[in-house]
Design a protein around this motif. Structure first.
Motif, mmCIF file in Angstrom:
data_model
loop_
_atom_site.group_PDB
_atom_site.id
_atom_site.type_symbol
_atom_site.label_atom_id
_atom_site.label_comp_id
_atom_site.label_asym_id
_atom_site.label_seq_id
_atom_site.Cartn_x
_atom_site.Cartn_y
_atom_site.Cartn_z
ATOM 1 N N LEU A 96 0.820 -1.199 0.000
ATOM 2 C CA LEU A 96 0.000 0.000 0.000
ATOM 3 C C LEU A 96 0.858 1.255 0.000
ATOM 4 O O LEU A 96 0.549 2.233 -0.700
ATOM 5 C CB LEU A 96 -0.928 0.013 1.217
ATOM 6 N N ALA A 97 1.939 1.227 0.768
ATOM 7 C CA ALA A 97 2.846 2.382 0.794
ATOM 8 C C ALA A 97 3.461 2.619 -0.580
ATOM 9 O O ALA A 97 3.582 3.767 -1.032
ATOM 10 C CB ALA A 97 3.939 2.160 1.837
ATOM 11 N N THR A 103 1.334 6.713 -6.822
ATOM 12 C CA THR A 103 0.153 7.506 -7.159
ATOM 13 C C THR A 103 0.366 8.982 -6.860
ATOM 14 O O THR A 103 -0.033 9.848 -7.645
ATOM 15 C CB THR A 103 -1.063 6.979 -6.376
ATOM 16 N N GLU A 104 1.022 9.274 -5.728
ATOM 17 C CA GLU A 104 1.228 10.668 -5.353
ATOM 18 C C GLU A 104 2.325 11.343 -6.162
ATOM 19 O O GLU A 104 2.452 12.566 -6.147
ATOM 20 C CB GLU A 104 1.567 10.756 -3.859
ATOM 21 N N LEU A 105 3.133 10.568 -6.876
ATOM 22 C CA LEU A 105 4.150 11.178 -7.733
ATOM 23 C C LEU A 105 3.526 11.951 -8.886
ATOM 24 O O LEU A 105 4.129 12.914 -9.386
ATOM 25 C CB LEU A 105 5.092 10.093 -8.285
ATOM 26 N N LEU A 106 2.345 11.558 -9.323
ATOM 27 C CA LEU A 106 1.687 12.262 -10.428
ATOM 28 C C LEU A 106 1.412 13.721 -10.093
ATOM 29 O O LEU A 106 1.819 14.616 -10.849
ATOM 30 C CB LEU A 106 0.406 11.533 -10.835
ATOM 31 N N LEU A 111 1.895 15.990 -13.280
ATOM 32 C CA LEU A 111 1.606 15.202 -14.475
ATOM 33 C C LEU A 111 0.164 14.697 -14.505
ATOM 34 O O LEU A 111 -0.193 13.895 -15.356
ATOM 35 C CB LEU A 111 2.552 13.998 -14.550
ATOM 36 N N GLU A 112 -0.667 15.165 -13.566
ATOM 37 C CA GLU A 112 -2.023 14.635 -13.453
ATOM 38 C C GLU A 112 -2.860 14.895 -14.713
ATOM 39 O O GLU A 112 -3.558 13.998 -15.193
ATOM 40 C CB GLU A 112 -2.724 15.257 -12.239
ATOM 41 N N LEU A 150 10.052 21.130 -4.625
ATOM 42 C CA LEU A 150 9.346 21.407 -3.377
ATOM 43 C C LEU A 150 8.888 20.121 -2.705
ATOM 44 O O LEU A 150 9.004 19.972 -1.479
ATOM 45 C CB LEU A 150 8.147 22.326 -3.655
ATOM 46 N N SER A 151 8.382 19.167 -3.494
ATOM 47 C CA SER A 151 7.937 17.891 -2.935
ATOM 48 C C SER A 151 9.090 17.133 -2.297
ATOM 49 O O SER A 151 8.970 16.599 -1.189
ATOM 50 C CB SER A 151 7.298 17.041 -4.035
#
Length: 198
Positions: A96-97, A103-106, A111-112, A150-151
């Protein structure tokens, strides 16, 4: 899950109130949580490009899962939980991690919109592996430099502060340092920096 924020607020308030009246287990987690949100979000993403409303998908998932849990409670099937080994649960949590990270890299790489366009056109699927391949192929040319820097900075900062808090609490007995609001500071700082980039 591609739903308006008000949906999460309703699910945060209404289910705990109902469980407060009808529930019997004081340690039960009621309402949205990481695992459930991730599974529901993946389901909605799978159907989102098939012209189905995400709210309808979430409603069906909620009714089906609620019915299953109700039936398991009626027939006293809680013993099934004891059959799950610690190794299985650790593997499940680790996977899950990994799914959450990819998923959160998008959004972190901005890039969403491009990914949603590719999915709508049928060029790519919605599995985690296909997301990972998409990121590897498109990130070098299409990612926003400020966003990923920033991320990365906020992630390293949060992990560093978390390590320092644990180290100071264990080695020097500074128990009060665990109340340092690093997440709040990072969120406020990120909002302020993002506003300067408009």
């Amino acid at each position: 899950a591609h739903l308006p924020p008000s949906t999460g607020l309703y699910s945060l308030v209404i289910p705990p109130l109902i469980y407060y009246i009808l529930g019997t287990v004081p340690t039960m987690v009621v309402g949205p949580q990481t695992v459930v949100s991730l599974v529901v979000g993946q389901s909605c993403e799978w159907w989102s490009h098939r012209s189905l409303e995400p709210l309808s998908t979430v409603a069906v998932i909620g009714c089906v899962s609620g019915g299953i849990l109700f039936a398991m409670g009626i027939f006293r099937m809680g013993f099934i939980d004891n059959a799950l080994s610690k190794a299985f649960l650790r593997g499940f949590i680790s996977s899950l991690a990994l799914v959450m990270l990819i998923t959160e890299l998008l959004p972190e790489l901005k890039l969403e919109e491009l990914y949603a366009h590719y999915v709508a056109q049928g060029y790519i699927g919605t599995t985690t592996w296909e997301k990972f391949r998409f990121i590897l192929e498109k990130a070098p040319e299409n990612s926003d430099t400020f966003t990923w820097k920033l991320s990365l900075f906020t992630f390293v900062l949060l992990m560093t502060i978390r390590y320092l808090k644990r180290h100071l609490a264990e080695k020097y007995g500074w128990k009060k340092c665990i109340f340092f609001p690093e997440t709040l500071i990072v969120v406020v700082g990120s909002i302020a920096l993002s506003n300067t980039q408009k």
